[in-house]
Write an enzyme that holds these catalytic residues in place. Sequence first.
Site, PDB file in Angstrom:
ATOM      1  N   GLU A 231     -79.480 -49.304  46.668  1.00 17.77           N
ATOM      2  CA  GLU A 231     -78.672 -48.402  45.842  1.00 17.77           C
ATOM      3  C   GLU A 231     -79.103 -48.475  44.373  1.00 17.77           C
ATOM      4  O   GLU A 231     -79.287 -47.458  43.714  1.00 17.77           O
ATOM      5  CB  GLU A 231     -77.190 -48.780  45.968  1.00 17.77           C
ATOM      6  CG  GLU A 231     -76.286 -47.902  45.120  1.00 17.77           C
ATOM      7  CD  GLU A 231     -74.800 -48.221  45.300  1.00 17.77           C
ATOM      8  OE1 GLU A 231     -74.466 -49.354  45.691  1.00 17.77           O
ATOM      9  OE2 GLU A 231     -73.981 -47.326  45.031  1.00 17.77           O
TER      10      GLU A 231
ATOM     11  N   SER B  95     -68.271 -41.799  47.342  1.00 14.41           N
ATOM     12  CA  SER B  95     -69.013 -40.565  47.068  1.00 14.41           C
ATOM     13  C   SER B  95     -69.305 -39.842  48.376  1.00 14.41           C
ATOM     14  O   SER B  95     -69.689 -40.470  49.370  1.00 14.41           O
ATOM     15  CB  SER B  95     -70.350 -40.895  46.393  1.00 14.41           C
ATOM     16  OG  SER B  95     -70.163 -41.714  45.277  1.00 14.41           O
TER      17      SER B  95
HETATM   18  C1  LIG Z   1     -69.840 -42.139  40.162  1.00 15.32           C
HETATM   19  C2  LIG Z   1     -69.402 -43.292  41.003  1.00 15.32           C
HETATM   20  C3  LIG Z   1     -69.691 -43.281  42.354  1.00 15.32           C
HETATM   21  C4  LIG Z   1     -69.284 -44.345  43.160  1.00 15.32           C
HETATM   22  N1  LIG Z   1     -69.555 -44.263  44.507  1.00 15.32           N
HETATM   23  C5  LIG Z   1     -69.154 -45.270  45.306  1.00 15.32           C
HETATM   24  C6  LIG Z   1     -69.376 -45.183  46.719  1.00 15.32           C
HETATM   25  O1  LIG Z   1     -69.919 -44.195  47.217  1.00 15.32           O
HETATM   26  N2  LIG Z   1     -68.957 -46.192  47.494  1.00 15.32           N
HETATM   27  C7  LIG Z   1     -68.354 -47.290  46.987  1.00 15.32           C
HETATM   28  O2  LIG Z   1     -68.034 -48.184  47.771  1.00 15.32           O
HETATM   29  N3  LIG Z   1     -68.091 -47.407  45.659  1.00 15.32           N
HETATM   30  C8  LIG Z   1     -68.469 -46.415  44.812  1.00 15.32           C
HETATM   31  N4  LIG Z   1     -68.216 -46.481  43.466  1.00 15.32           N
HETATM   32  C9  LIG Z   1     -67.432 -47.601  42.963  1.00 15.32           C
HETATM   33  C10 LIG Z   1     -68.213 -48.592  42.116  1.00 15.32           C
HETATM   34  O3  LIG Z   1     -69.086 -49.349  42.915  1.00 15.32           O
HETATM   35  C11 LIG Z   1     -67.178 -49.472  41.395  1.00 15.32           C
HETATM   36  O4  LIG Z   1     -66.437 -48.626  40.532  1.00 15.32           O
HETATM   37  C12 LIG Z   1     -67.827 -50.563  40.593  1.00 15.32           C
HETATM   38  O5  LIG Z   1     -68.420 -51.524  41.425  1.00 15.32           O
HETATM   39  C13 LIG Z   1     -66.820 -51.265  39.661  1.00 15.32           C
HETATM   40  O6  LIG Z   1     -65.702 -51.669  40.344  1.00 15.32           O
HETATM   41  P1  LIG Z   1     -64.227 -51.308  39.809  1.00 15.32           P
HETATM   42  O7  LIG Z   1     -64.188 -49.857  39.546  1.00 15.32           O
HETATM   43  O8  LIG Z   1     -63.262 -51.889  40.746  1.00 15.32           O
HETATM   44  O9  LIG Z   1     -64.133 -52.037  38.379  1.00 15.32           O
HETATM   45  P2  LIG Z   1     -63.777 -53.562  38.131  1.00 15.32           P
HETATM   46  O10 LIG Z   1     -64.580 -54.427  39.032  1.00 15.32           O
HETATM   47  O11 LIG Z   1     -62.298 -53.737  38.161  1.00 15.32           O
HETATM   48  O12 LIG Z   1     -64.311 -53.767  36.652  1.00 15.32           O
HETATM   49  C14 LIG Z   1     -63.539 -53.407  35.491  1.00 15.32           C
HETATM   50  C15 LIG Z   1     -64.318 -53.852  34.258  1.00 15.32           C
HETATM   51  O13 LIG Z   1     -64.452 -55.291  34.263  1.00 15.32           O
HETATM   52  C16 LIG Z   1     -65.821 -55.659  34.164  1.00 15.32           C
HETATM   53  N5  LIG Z   1     -66.059 -56.846  34.978  1.00 15.32           N
HETATM   54  C17 LIG Z   1     -65.608 -57.106  36.227  1.00 15.32           C
HETATM   55  N6  LIG Z   1     -66.054 -58.302  36.666  1.00 15.32           N
HETATM   56  C18 LIG Z   1     -66.837 -58.804  35.671  1.00 15.32           C
HETATM   57  C19 LIG Z   1     -67.582 -60.003  35.527  1.00 15.32           C
HETATM   58  N7  LIG Z   1     -67.638 -60.918  36.508  1.00 15.32           N
HETATM   59  N8  LIG Z   1     -68.279 -60.188  34.380  1.00 15.32           N
HETATM   60  C20 LIG Z   1     -68.231 -59.259  33.370  1.00 15.32           C
HETATM   61  N9  LIG Z   1     -67.514 -58.105  33.450  1.00 15.32           N
HETATM   62  C21 LIG Z   1     -66.836 -57.873  34.587  1.00 15.32           C
HETATM   63  C22 LIG Z   1     -66.583 -54.472  34.714  1.00 15.32           C
HETATM   64  O14 LIG Z   1     -67.919 -54.434  34.210  1.00 15.32           O
HETATM   65  C23 LIG Z   1     -65.746 -53.299  34.226  1.00 15.32           C
HETATM   66  O15 LIG Z   1     -66.079 -53.007  32.886  1.00 15.32           O
HETATM   67  C24 LIG Z   1     -68.592 -45.444  42.618  1.00 15.32           C
HETATM   68  C25 LIG Z   1     -68.294 -45.450  41.251  1.00 15.32           C
HETATM   69  C26 LIG Z   1     -68.688 -44.386  40.458  1.00 15.32           C
HETATM   70  C27 LIG Z   1     -68.359 -44.421  38.991  1.00 15.32           C
END
Ligand SMILES: Cc1cc2nc3c(=O)[nH]c(=O)nc-3n(C[C@H](O)[C@H](O)[C@H](O)COP(=O)(O)OP(=O)(O)OC[C@H]3O[C@@H](n4cnc5c(N)ncnc54)[C@H](O)[C@@H]3O)c2cc1C
Length: 407
Positions: free
Chosen positions: A254, A171
């Site tokens: 955060e 972000s």
């Molecule tokens: C609006 C927005 C702003 C963001 N800003 C930032 C930022 O500024 N900096 C930054 O670094 N990141 C940022 N992010 C990223 C955010 O932190 C990640 O998208 C989030 O941590 C999920 O990771 P992923 O997208 O890789 O999904 P994944 O980790 O691949 O997850 C996919 C799905 O699997 C589920 N899942 C995964 N592991 C488990 C588990 N152990 N148990 C149960 N379910 C599980 C998740 O809940 C999800 O439904 C942002 C995201 C959004 C949407």
Amino acid sequence: MDVDDTPAEAAVRAEARAWFESVAKIRGEGEGHWKAFRAKTDDADVAQLNMAKAWQRQKFDAGWAAPHWPRHFGGQGRSGIEAGVVSEEETRFDVAANFFVVGIDMAGPTLMAHGTDEQQQRLLPPMLRGEEVWCQLFSEPGSGSDLASLSTRAERDGDEWVITGQKVWTSFAHSSDWGICLARTDPHVSKHAGITYFVVDMHSPGVTVRPLRQIDGAIHFNEVFLDAVRVPHANVVGDVGDGWRVAMTTLTAERTSIGGGGQTGWRDIVTLARLFAVNDNLVLRQELARLATLEMIQRWLVYRVRTAVAQGVAPGPEASVLKLLNSYQVEHTGSTVMSIMGATGTLWHDDAPDAGFWQDVFLFQWSSRIGGGTENIQRNILAERLLGLPREPDPLKGQPWSALPKS
Ligand SMILES: Cc1cc2nc3c(=O)[nH]c(=O)nc-3n(C[C@H](O)[C@H](O)[C@H](O)COP(=O)(O)OP(=O)(O)OC[C@H]3O[C@@H](n4cnc5c(N)ncnc54)[C@H](O)[C@@H]3O)c2cc1C
């Protein structure tokens, strides 16, 4: 728990309100924060950034830049509750905020807790003055929920580190001057142990920021490529290899920050219901009562978490409860505004009431469920730390990161 303002809090509220009234225009009832929400064009985004910088500077000059920060760092040394009272007052005004969340709410507290004197002196004042915007370089294409598996690597070269890797969903990176960045400095120890926390100058050679335009047209987050970016050793926060512990401070801050922020309040939605002449609908009235209740519970939870922080107690699972409650509230708010608007809900941007603010509120629920750690991850934290349920099995626990399968 007494939820009315104490005399001291009422005094802070009156003082803050008087100052905001003297410098800003109050939002009309039901007007929404549409100017402070998502800009849909690059020009609008830059205009919002400039307005936000000017507003932050104005607050700084008057001493309101970060009421909860200690005085010696430029804050007012207010309690968490008092700071919450000030931000409640601020949300009543038509002002551009938003861009400083990662800096003031996340990087700032982390630098105060783990940074060196030099880092604090160099980085905190321009952050507070709104001169330098910050972003969070944590998530990667292969590491989100399992953040500790991250692959961006940093190798030492004399007094510098050379960082190479890719971050995503960052972000505000396209507007940022600094990034807090996690990188792997030792692949031969377990995944949590080999991470170091850096402060990266976003204007360094080798940093490429590629904005990701969302389906609603807004640019909020970005891909960030780090190609042999040289970072001075003086920019390591905490000890080399201790980055995970430092990152916990950022992640808890955060969750608290996201949980404490709402785009809209139930009163705005009551106004919307009156506008659409559906305020007599009994089912809708129940939903509005639910939203009002949720908002109050959320407010008191914010007070509780901020009080713990102000007393030097690291909030644990409460921050996850707060984040989870926030996404639940955002989801219900989105569904309620759509049911109020009926067919008008399908209009978009300038064709819609309040320049499409309510459509943005509806769409925002999916961001809110994921950003700052997904709902599932917050539930895992609550299961383990609050309910005492067994941890998820991890057959590879303790293995060096280099031996783990990578996605
Ligand atoms: C609006 C927005 C702003 C963001 N800003 C930032 C930022 O500024 N900096 C930054 O670094 N990141 C940022 N992010 C990223 C955010 O932190 C990640 O998208 C989030 O941590 C999920 O990771 P992923 O997208 O890789 O999904 P994944 O980790 O691949 O997850 C996919 C799905 O699997 C589920 N899942 C995964 N592991 C488990 C588990 N152990 N148990 C149960 N379910 C599980 C998740 O809940 C999800 O439904 C942002 C995201 C959004 C949407």
